[in-house]
Design a protein around this motif. Structure first.
Motif, PDB file in Angstrom:
ATOM      1  N   ALA A 101     -16.726  73.927 -15.691  1.00  0.00           N
ATOM      2  CA  ALA A 101     -16.672  75.348 -16.052  1.00  0.00           C
ATOM      3  C   ALA A 101     -16.940  75.503 -17.545  1.00  0.00           C
ATOM      4  N   PRO A 102     -18.149  75.185 -17.996  1.00  0.00           N
ATOM      5  CA  PRO A 102     -18.466  75.250 -19.428  1.00  0.00           C
ATOM      6  C   PRO A 102     -18.211  76.639 -20.004  1.00  0.00           C
ATOM      7  N   GLY A 103     -17.496  76.684 -21.114  1.00  0.00           N
ATOM      8  CA  GLY A 103     -17.214  77.950 -21.784  1.00  0.00           C
ATOM      9  C   GLY A 103     -16.005  78.690 -21.269  1.00  0.00           C
ATOM     10  N   MET A 104     -15.419  78.228 -20.149  1.00  0.00           N
ATOM     11  CA  MET A 104     -14.247  78.903 -19.589  1.00  0.00           C
ATOM     12  C   MET A 104     -12.986  78.112 -19.928  1.00  0.00           C
ATOM     13  N   VAL A 105     -12.019  78.785 -20.546  1.00  0.00           N
ATOM     14  CA  VAL A 105     -10.740  78.156 -20.843  1.00  0.00           C
ATOM     15  C   VAL A 105      -9.910  78.152 -19.567  1.00  0.00           C
ATOM     16  N   LEU A 106      -9.531  76.980 -19.107  1.00  0.00           N
ATOM     17  CA  LEU A 106      -8.743  76.857 -17.875  1.00  0.00           C
ATOM     18  C   LEU A 106      -7.264  76.909 -18.246  1.00  0.00           C
ATOM     19  N   ASP A 107      -6.763  78.144 -18.454  1.00  0.00           N
ATOM     20  CA  ASP A 107      -5.423  78.311 -19.014  1.00  0.00           C
ATOM     21  C   ASP A 107      -4.363  78.680 -17.993  1.00  0.00           C
ATOM     22  N   ASN A 108      -4.682  78.593 -16.693  1.00  0.00           N
ATOM     23  CA  ASN A 108      -3.650  78.795 -15.677  1.00  0.00           C
ATOM     24  C   ASN A 108      -3.191  77.444 -15.132  1.00  0.00           C
ATOM     25  N   VAL A 109      -3.134  76.460 -16.011  1.00  0.00           N
ATOM     26  CA  VAL A 109      -2.714  75.107 -15.654  1.00  0.00           C
ATOM     27  C   VAL A 109      -1.539  74.723 -16.537  1.00  0.00           C
ATOM     28  N   CYS A 110      -0.429  74.344 -15.923  1.00  0.00           N
ATOM     29  CA  CYS A 110       0.777  73.966 -16.672  1.00  0.00           C
ATOM     30  C   CYS A 110       1.196  72.542 -16.323  1.00  0.00           C
ATOM     31  N   ALA A 111       1.737  71.850 -17.295  1.00  0.00           N
ATOM     32  CA  ALA A 111       2.239  70.495 -17.089  1.00  0.00           C
ATOM     33  C   ALA A 111       3.575  70.533 -16.355  1.00  0.00           C
ATOM     34  N   MET A 112       3.797  69.503 -15.508  1.00  0.00           N
ATOM     35  CA  MET A 112       5.073  69.351 -14.820  1.00  0.00           C
ATOM     36  C   MET A 112       5.849  68.140 -15.343  1.00  0.00           C
ATOM     37  N   PHE A 113       5.304  66.948 -15.099  1.00  0.00           N
ATOM     38  CA  PHE A 113       6.034  65.735 -15.483  1.00  0.00           C
ATOM     39  C   PHE A 113       5.058  64.598 -15.757  1.00  0.00           C
ATOM     40  N   PRO A 114       5.482  63.597 -16.539  1.00  0.00           N
ATOM     41  CA  PRO A 114       4.632  62.444 -16.830  1.00  0.00           C
ATOM     42  C   PRO A 114       4.533  61.531 -15.626  1.00  0.00           C
ATOM     43  N   MET A 115       3.362  60.947 -15.433  1.00  0.00           N
ATOM     44  CA  MET A 115       3.154  60.035 -14.316  1.00  0.00           C
ATOM     45  C   MET A 115       3.054  58.584 -14.802  1.00  0.00           C
ATOM     46  N   TYR A 116       1.920  58.244 -15.360  1.00  0.00           N
ATOM     47  CA  TYR A 116       1.691  56.881 -15.816  1.00  0.00           C
ATOM     48  C   TYR A 116       0.446  56.872 -16.690  1.00  0.00           C
TER      49      TYR A 116
END
Length: 326
Positions: free
Chosen positions: A105-120
């Motif tokens: 998605a060039p040029g689109m800020v994907l800002d509906n993504v939130c972190a949950m927890f660390p994996m590895y």
């Protein structure tokens, strides 16, 4: 609608009853089902993500499961659009997505993504058949056919650029890890460049069927890679594979589970709580989950944390920069 405590107390996780907080969760806006975006079959994401989804679905009384995807880059896009509720990603693609530089998605800020927890950490490692006589990066022949995993995956996004920087000339191939492992065994590929949590199922399977070389970075190659890419130094323990006689020098990126920022706070809180409080169960899903522990929450400096996830960490004494909470 609120659940009473009695039904929840019948759900056990590794012999431990669900905490009282789970009984108080407001489920009125929870979805009846969810999907966890993983990656291709034969890779660590698929095993880890599918196992996690099954655990969370069982414990929370929902319908849920893992879905095969193109990996971290696509997971970011699918979570952003709401096509999947949860996903898994690495910090490099996450930084690109937040900067509007996702290749999907060039040029689109994907800002509906939130972190949950660390994996590895995801190590970047290279495997060839022993019969190829390739034992180092410098010995990869010009025009070598290299499998980089699914198109748009972390491996496909960064490993070709790393090898080009190190002077390797190659033909680029894509596919699922299981398929690429079969192609390597059949002589259709010369090398596979993996970016996946260890042990990588496809490599473990190859070891059973063929003699392989697991190729490490030398000191100069390591320094060049660290200087030019968003990776950290990593050592693959010799105990990871029967092929290794000593630890192998590599680089890595951290992985985090992600969620749509608009998911209900209590749902993400419960999913985070179940994961962080049951590391033994997580390790039974995949050995890489040994680092799926709260202390590693500090490795996300890129994505905002979902308020439900942030609530669990702060309640349990782990500091999160308020500026990083959605």
């Amino acid at each position: 609608m609120r659940l009473n405590a009695r039904p929840l107390l019948t759900l056990a996780l590794g012999g431990t009853l669900l905490a009282a907080a789970g009984a108080q969760a407001d489920r009125s806006e929870w979805p009846e089902s969810f999907t966890m975006g993983t990656a291709s079959q034969g890779g660590t994401y698929f095993v880890y993500g599918s196992g996690w989804a099954n655990m969370i679905a069982d414990e929370l009384g929902l319908s849920g499961g893992g879905e095969v995807t193109g990996g971290p880059v696509q997971n970011l896009a699918l979570v952003h659009t709401g096509d999947i509720a949860f996903g898994m990603t690495t910090m490099g693609p996450a930084a690109d997505a937040m900067a509007g530089q996702s290749p999907l998605a060039p040029g689109m800020v994907l800002d509906n993504v939130c972190a949950m927890f660390p994996m590895y950490e995801t190590p970047f490692s290279i495997t060839a058949l022993a019969s190829s006589n390739i034992t180092s990066i410098s010995e990869i022949p010009d025009g070598a056919r290299i499998g980089f995993g699914p198109a748009g995956s972390t491996s496909d996004t960064y490993f070709p650029a790393i090898l080009e920087t190190l002077g390797v000339d190659f033909e680029r191939r894509n596919g699922g890890w299981t398929d690429l492992g079969g192609q390597l065994q059949d002589g259709l590929l010369d090398v596979i460049a993996f970016a996946a949590g260890i042990p990588i199922p496809a490599v473990s399977q190859l070891e059973v069927q063929s003699e392989v070389n697991i190729i490490e970075f030398n000191e100069e190659e390591l320094a060049t890679t660290l200087e030019n890419f968003p990776v950290a130094e990593f050592s693959i323990p010799a105990s990871t594979y029967t092929t290794l006689e000593e630890d192998a020098r590599a680089v890595s990126m951290w992985n985090f589970a992600i969620a749509g920022c608009d998911l209900p706070e209590d749902l993400v809180y419960e999913a985070t709580r179940l994961t962080m409080e049951n590391n033994e169960r997580m390790q039974s899903i995949h050995r890489s989950a040994v680092t799926t522990i709260p202390e590693n929450v500090v490795h996300n400096k890129v994505l905002p944390f979902h308020p439900g996830a942030a609530r669990w960490f702060t309640e349990n004494g782990y500091e999160i920069d308020p500026a990083l909470i959605r």
